[in-house]
Motif scaffolding. Sequence first.
Motif, PDB file in Angstrom:
ATOM      1  N   THR A   1      -4.686  11.137  11.487  1.00  0.00           N
ATOM      2  CA  THR A   1      -4.333  12.365  12.208  1.00  0.00           C
ATOM      3  C   THR A   1      -3.297  13.240  11.515  1.00  0.00           C
ATOM      4  O   THR A   1      -3.063  14.360  11.949  1.00  0.00           O
ATOM      5  CB  THR A   1      -3.813  12.026  13.611  1.00  0.00           C
ATOM      6  N   GLY A   2      -2.653  12.738  10.446  1.00  0.00           N
ATOM      7  CA  GLY A   2      -1.644  13.552   9.791  1.00  0.00           C
ATOM      8  C   GLY A   2      -0.976  12.850   8.640  1.00  0.00           C
ATOM      9  O   GLY A   2      -1.259  11.670   8.351  1.00  0.00           O
ATOM     10  N   PRO A   3      -0.074  13.542   7.940  1.00  0.00           N
ATOM     11  CA  PRO A   3       0.592  12.984   6.756  1.00  0.00           C
ATOM     12  C   PRO A   3       1.306  11.662   7.016  1.00  0.00           C
ATOM     13  O   PRO A   3       1.320  10.782   6.151  1.00  0.00           O
ATOM     14  CB  PRO A   3       1.590  14.086   6.372  1.00  0.00           C
ATOM     15  N   GLU A   4       1.878  11.511   8.196  1.00  0.00           N
ATOM     16  CA  GLU A   4       2.623  10.286   8.494  1.00  0.00           C
ATOM     17  C   GLU A   4       1.713   9.062   8.441  1.00  0.00           C
ATOM     18  O   GLU A   4       2.127   7.986   7.995  1.00  0.00           O
ATOM     19  CB  GLU A   4       3.290  10.383   9.865  1.00  0.00           C
ATOM     20  N   GLU A   5       0.479   9.224   8.882  1.00  0.00           N
ATOM     21  CA  GLU A   5      -0.439   8.094   8.880  1.00  0.00           C
ATOM     22  C   GLU A   5      -0.927   7.778   7.468  1.00  0.00           C
ATOM     23  O   GLU A   5      -1.097   6.606   7.107  1.00  0.00           O
ATOM     24  CB  GLU A   5      -1.597   8.356   9.838  1.00  0.00           C
ATOM     25  N   PHE A   6      -1.156   8.808   6.662  1.00  0.00           N
ATOM     26  CA  PHE A   6      -1.477   8.557   5.259  1.00  0.00           C
ATOM     27  C   PHE A   6      -0.325   7.818   4.577  1.00  0.00           C
ATOM     28  O   PHE A   6      -0.532   6.881   3.799  1.00  0.00           O
ATOM     29  CB  PHE A   6      -1.761   9.871   4.521  1.00  0.00           C
ATOM     30  N   ALA A   7       0.898   8.237   4.865  1.00  0.00           N
ATOM     31  CA  ALA A   7       2.076   7.591   4.272  1.00  0.00           C
ATOM     32  C   ALA A   7       2.171   6.131   4.694  1.00  0.00           C
ATOM     33  O   ALA A   7       2.547   5.266   3.890  1.00  0.00           O
ATOM     34  CB  ALA A   7       3.345   8.354   4.673  1.00  0.00           C
ATOM     35  N   ALA A   8       1.823   5.833   5.935  1.00  0.00           N
ATOM     36  CA  ALA A   8       1.868   4.453   6.415  1.00  0.00           C
ATOM     37  C   ALA A   8       0.856   3.581   5.674  1.00  0.00           C
ATOM     38  O   ALA A   8       1.158   2.429   5.310  1.00  0.00           O
ATOM     39  CB  ALA A   8       1.604   4.420   7.916  1.00  0.00           C
ATOM     40  N   PHE A   9      -0.323   4.113   5.443  1.00  0.00           N
ATOM     41  CA  PHE A   9      -1.316   3.354   4.673  1.00  0.00           C
ATOM     42  C   PHE A   9      -0.844   3.138   3.242  1.00  0.00           C
ATOM     43  O   PHE A   9      -1.001   2.052   2.673  1.00  0.00           O
ATOM     44  CB  PHE A   9      -2.662   4.080   4.689  1.00  0.00           C
ATOM     45  N   ARG A  10      -0.245   4.189   2.663  1.00  0.00           N
ATOM     46  CA  ARG A  10       0.232   4.056   1.286  1.00  0.00           C
ATOM     47  C   ARG A  10       1.315   2.996   1.184  1.00  0.00           C
ATOM     48  O   ARG A  10       1.351   2.210   0.212  1.00  0.00           O
ATOM     49  CB  ARG A  10       0.763   5.395   0.797  1.00  0.00           C
ATOM     50  N   ALA A  11       2.194   2.930   2.157  1.00  0.00           N
ATOM     51  CA  ALA A  11       3.270   1.949   2.136  1.00  0.00           C
ATOM     52  C   ALA A  11       2.744   0.530   2.309  1.00  0.00           C
ATOM     53  O   ALA A  11       3.351  -0.428   1.818  1.00  0.00           O
ATOM     54  CB  ALA A  11       4.283   2.269   3.233  1.00  0.00           C
ATOM     55  N   ALA A  12       1.590   0.387   2.969  1.00  0.00           N
ATOM     56  CA  ALA A  12       1.081  -0.943   3.298  1.00  0.00           C
ATOM     57  C   ALA A  12       0.146  -1.528   2.251  1.00  0.00           C
ATOM     58  O   ALA A  12      -0.041  -2.746   2.199  1.00  0.00           O
ATOM     59  CB  ALA A  12       0.353  -0.883   4.640  1.00  0.00           C
ATOM     60  N   LEU A  13      -0.441  -0.675   1.408  1.00  0.00           N
ATOM     61  CA  LEU A  13      -1.472  -1.136   0.477  1.00  0.00           C
ATOM     62  C   LEU A  13      -1.158  -0.707  -0.950  1.00  0.00           C
ATOM     63  O   LEU A  13      -0.607   0.381  -1.162  1.00  0.00           O
ATOM     64  CB  LEU A  13      -2.835  -0.571   0.884  1.00  0.00           C
ATOM     65  N   ASP A  14      -1.550  -1.542  -1.901  1.00  0.00           N
ATOM     66  CA  ASP A  14      -1.299  -1.187  -3.299  1.00  0.00           C
ATOM     67  C   ASP A  14      -2.590  -0.949  -4.081  1.00  0.00           C
ATOM     68  O   ASP A  14      -2.614  -1.020  -5.309  1.00  0.00           O
ATOM     69  CB  ASP A  14      -0.458  -2.268  -3.987  1.00  0.00           C
TER      70      ASP A  14
END
Length: 297
Positions: free
Chosen positions: A194-207
């Motif tokens: 739904t927005g940048p914050e959710e993309f950022a959360a995925f980026r922080a969780a996966l490599d």
Amino acid sequence: MLYATPTPAEKRVALREALASGRLLRMPGAFNPLSARLIERKGFDGVYVSGAVLSAELGLPDIGLTTATEVTTRAGQVARMTGLPSLVDADTGFGEPMNVARTVQGLEDAGLAGCHIEDQVNPKRCGHLDGKDVVDDETALRRIRAAVDGRRDPHFLLVARTDARAVMGLDAAIDRARSLVDAGADAVFPEALTGPEEFAAFRAALDVPLLANMTEFGKGRLLTVQELTDLGMNIVIYPVTLLRLAMGAADAGLDEILRTGTQEGVVDRMQTRAELYDLLDYASYNQFDEDVFTFRL
């Protein structure tokens, strides 16, 4: 002339190398082989073949009505017309795990550089519509394991798409994505964020590499290339953009003929004959013909 010079294997290696560079790869959706050539000419990084576009081409809604044969055939037609790597939407893999493995092998044979397999139930729905559902964890993991086992070229990119965000929430979607990576996925496509914050959360969780879907009329706003780069995304697709532009122009052109009795008023919006022939590399075909039929020992 005819088809792209790079082999499918070379295009797969090129895609892997481009992903390793860390830059964001931009992949507009081609709605036919000719548009794939235009995407390449404009300087994009790859070509996307959308299941929604392929369904629409056939006059069907995007609810899992297309077959593996239809998708593989059309995707192969697109892939061989461009030197860019092509990534295709393989829906849920078109059946049980063995079907998923066969689908991956068929896409390899057709010249694709990669595909994504999703975790929706059948009949599936467009990822940005309400009312969709996802399969249980074990079924989702079996699909990815089957794709990995079926793959023969290790450079063929296997992307796990998860639609869990809209069904189970963000945290559950991230947990599922982690499991799909553990099952062998090379990259993750988190759908309908739904927005940048959710993309950022995925980026922080996966490599692993992450794919962002910038489709019009979707759940979130359309993010720019710079925004997606700053968020650490690796691939961005614009799946239906060209089809929507083309159909919008076609609609306006038909209205013009009905209204005025001629297409004269929209000719200035058309691709010219010279531009079309240039994109088709028409001159090379003429040269080939002359070289063959005027050849003498």
